[in-house]
Scaffold this active site. Structure first.
Site, PDB file in Angstrom:
ATOM      1  N   ARG A 169      34.740  39.972  52.278  1.00 60.43           N
ATOM      2  CA  ARG A 169      35.212  38.899  51.399  1.00 60.43           C
ATOM      3  C   ARG A 169      35.661  39.430  50.044  1.00 60.43           C
ATOM      4  O   ARG A 169      36.057  38.660  49.180  1.00 60.43           O
ATOM      5  CB  ARG A 169      34.116  37.848  51.213  1.00 60.43           C
ATOM      6  CG  ARG A 169      33.724  37.140  52.496  1.00 60.43           C
ATOM      7  CD  ARG A 169      32.917  35.901  52.213  1.00 60.43           C
ATOM      8  NE  ARG A 169      32.496  35.252  53.446  1.00 60.43           N
ATOM      9  CZ  ARG A 169      32.056  34.005  53.540  1.00 60.43           C
ATOM     10  NH1 ARG A 169      32.002  33.259  52.459  1.00 60.43           N
ATOM     11  NH2 ARG A 169      31.676  33.489  54.682  1.00 60.43           N
ATOM     12  N   TYR A 213      50.326  37.046  47.140  1.00 64.23           N
ATOM     13  CA  TYR A 213      50.403  35.660  46.642  1.00 64.23           C
ATOM     14  C   TYR A 213      50.901  35.640  45.205  1.00 64.23           C
ATOM     15  O   TYR A 213      51.833  34.910  44.861  1.00 64.23           O
ATOM     16  CB  TYR A 213      49.036  34.993  46.739  1.00 64.23           C
ATOM     17  CG  TYR A 213      48.923  33.742  45.894  1.00 64.23           C
ATOM     18  CD1 TYR A 213      49.694  32.620  46.188  1.00 64.23           C
ATOM     19  CD2 TYR A 213      48.071  33.694  44.792  1.00 64.23           C
ATOM     20  CE1 TYR A 213      49.617  31.475  45.396  1.00 64.23           C
ATOM     21  CE2 TYR A 213      47.980  32.556  44.012  1.00 64.23           C
ATOM     22  CZ  TYR A 213      48.755  31.454  44.308  1.00 64.23           C
ATOM     23  OH  TYR A 213      48.675  30.325  43.526  1.00 64.23           O
ATOM     24  N   VAL A 270      36.185  29.133  45.922  1.00 63.87           N
ATOM     25  CA  VAL A 270      34.837  29.622  45.646  1.00 63.87           C
ATOM     26  C   VAL A 270      33.825  28.496  45.403  1.00 63.87           C
ATOM     27  O   VAL A 270      32.704  28.534  45.931  1.00 63.87           O
ATOM     28  CB  VAL A 270      34.843  30.618  44.465  1.00 63.87           C
ATOM     29  CG1 VAL A 270      35.326  29.971  43.165  1.00 63.87           C
ATOM     30  CG2 VAL A 270      33.461  31.230  44.274  1.00 63.87           C
ATOM     31  N   ILE A 294      45.326  19.345  44.662  1.00 65.10           N
ATOM     32  CA  ILE A 294      45.799  18.846  43.374  1.00 65.10           C
ATOM     33  C   ILE A 294      46.860  17.772  43.578  1.00 65.10           C
ATOM     34  O   ILE A 294      46.885  16.761  42.863  1.00 65.10           O
ATOM     35  CB  ILE A 294      46.344  19.998  42.510  1.00 65.10           C
ATOM     36  CG1 ILE A 294      45.255  21.028  42.235  1.00 65.10           C
ATOM     37  CG2 ILE A 294      46.901  19.457  41.192  1.00 65.10           C
ATOM     38  CD1 ILE A 294      45.739  22.269  41.478  1.00 65.10           C
ATOM     39  N   ASN A 336      42.032  28.268  36.994  1.00 63.76           N
ATOM     40  CA  ASN A 336      41.353  27.874  38.233  1.00 63.76           C
ATOM     41  C   ASN A 336      40.950  26.405  38.216  1.00 63.76           C
ATOM     42  O   ASN A 336      40.043  26.009  37.478  1.00 63.76           O
ATOM     43  CB  ASN A 336      40.131  28.759  38.462  1.00 63.76           C
ATOM     44  CG  ASN A 336      40.517  30.182  38.767  1.00 63.76           C
ATOM     45  OD1 ASN A 336      40.952  30.922  37.877  1.00 63.76           O
ATOM     46  ND2 ASN A 336      40.401  30.587  40.017  1.00 63.76           N
TER      47      ASN A 336
END
Length: 331
Positions: free
Chosen positions: A276, A153, A193, A18, A182
C-alpha cells in the site's frame, strides 16, 4: 452572493463524491442542474443515488463519457456554467493503467474545453489537485509553486491544468481552475485514506491495514470544498485564473489514525502493508496549502473542523453498508 440562482449548470462527474455534493449545493442555491454521469450498462448514478427523491426529480441526469467529444458537446449545450469534475483520481491505479488517465483526464478535459469554446458565454470551472506539486520545495504551498508530478495521475492533472490555461490564452475560453487539497466527507470512496481507516475501525477489526503513516495532508471537508467551487463560478476572475483550496494546516496520517481511534472508541492496532506504500520516489511527503488567495479572491473560509468533519463522516458510515463490507473483507 448566490449569483447562480436561475442559471443552468452542468456538473461532469456528478456521480462522484464531490460532484454529488456540488449538485446538492447548486439545487439549494436555485440552480438548474444537468448532471453528467459516466455511461454504464445498468444506468446507475453512483453517489447521486444518495440524494433524496425530491432532489433527484429536479436534476437532469444524462449519461455519457467525456472521452467522446459528442457526449461533451451535447452536455454543454444550453448551460451557463460547467463544473468539470469528471476524472480518474486514484494515485495507486495510475501506476497500473497510466494510459487510461491520459485518455480521461487530458483528452476528456480537452473535449470539454472544445465544447465550451463552441458555446459562447459559458464559464468553465476546472478541477485540479494538490498532487501536482509533488513533495514541495517550501511550505506552505502557494499557487506559484513549481509543478512536479510524482505519479501518472498527477502528470495527467498537470497536463489538463495547462490545457485550461492555454485555452484561456489562445482562444479566450472563460475557464478558471480550482485546486483543492485533500477533500473528505460522506460518500467518499473507501479507497481514500479517511474512509479506509474509519470503515475498518467501525467494523471492530483488531488490526487495521494502511500504507505509510508519515505523509502529512491538508484536509478540507467536502461542503467547504463545494463552497469553493460555487464561489469560483460566482466570482469574476480573469480567464485562466487558478485558486487553490485548503485549510492551511496539516495532520500526519499517523496522527489522523489516532484521532479516528479516539472518535470511534477503537483500540485496533495499526499494521503497515508494504504493497500500500507508493514507490519511494513517488511518495508525496507533505501537502500544506497557503489559503490566502482563496480568502482574498473568493472570500472563502473553511467552516468545518477536522474533528467535526470526521464525526459527520462517521455518522454517515454507521448508516451505510460499508462497515459490514470492511469486516467481511478483512477477517
Amino acid at each position: 452572493m448566490n449569483r447562480l440562482a436561475g442559471k443552468r449548470a452542468l456538473v461532469t462527474g456528478a456521480d462522484g463524491f464531490i460532484g454529488s455534493h456540488l449538485v446538492q449545493r447548486l439545487l439549494a442555491d436555485g440552480v438548474e442542474v444537468r448532471a453528467l454521469c459516466l455511461y454504464n450498462s445498468d444506468n446507475r448514478m453512483g453517489c447521486l443515488e444518495q440524494l433524496s427523491a425530491e432532489e433527484l426529480a429536479r436534476v437532469e441526469v444524462i449519461f455519457g463519457d467525456i472521452r467522446d467529444f459528442r457526449s461533451a458537446r451535447d452536455a454543454v449545450a444550453g448551460v451557463d456554467v460547467v463544473f468539470h469534475l469528471a476524472a480518474l483520481i486514484s494515485v495507486p491505479y495510475s501506476y497500473v493503467a497510466p494510459v487510461s488517465f491520459l485518455h480521461t483526464n487530458v483528452s476528456g478535459t480537452v473535449n470539454v474545453l472544445e465544447a465550451v469554446r463552441e458555446h459562447e458565454g459559458v464559464k468553465m470551472v476546472h478541477t485540479s489537485t494538490s498532487e501536482v506539486y509533488g513533495t514541495p520545495e517550501t511550505v506552505p504551498i502557494s499557487e506559484a509553486h513549481p509543478l512536479r508530478a510524482q505519479s501518472p495521475y498527477a502528470a495527467s492533472k498537470v497536463a489538463a491544468d495547462q490545457f485550461c490555461q492555454s485555452y484561456a490564452r489562445s482562444f479566450g475560453v472563460n475557464v478558471v481552475t480550482l485546486r483543492p487539497f485533500n477533500t473528505y466527507g460522506p460518500r467518499q470512496s473507501a479507497r481514500a485514506v479517511i474512509p479506509t481507516v474509519l470503515t475498518q475501525l467501525l467494523a471492530g477489526l483488531p488490526t487495521i491495514r494502511l500504507g505509510s503513516l508519515r505523509p502529512q495532508r491538508d484536509f478540507t471537508f467536502v461542503t467547504d470544498t463545494v463552497d469553493g467551487f460555487v464561489r469560483m463560478a460566482e466570482t469574476d476572475l480573469e480567464p485562466g485564473s487558478l485558486v487553490q483550496l485548503g485549510v492551511g494546516s496539516t495532520v500526519s496520517i499517523g496522527d489522523l489514525v489516532e484521532l479516528c481511534r479516539e472518535l470511534t472508541g477503537s483500540d485496533s492496532r495499526i499494521e503497515v502493508e508494504e504493497q500500500r506504500i507508493r514507490p519511494e520516489r513517488s511518495e508525496v511527503e507533505i501537502l500544506l496549502s497557503n489559503p490566502e488567495r482563496a480568502r482574498r479572491e473568493l472570500g472563502w473560509e473553511p467552516t468545518v473542523s477536522l474533528r467535526e468533519g470526521l464525526m459527520r463522516t462517521i455518522d454517515q458510515l454507521k448508516a451505510g453498508p460499508e462497515i459490514a463490507r470492511a469486516g467481511s473483507y478483512q477477517r
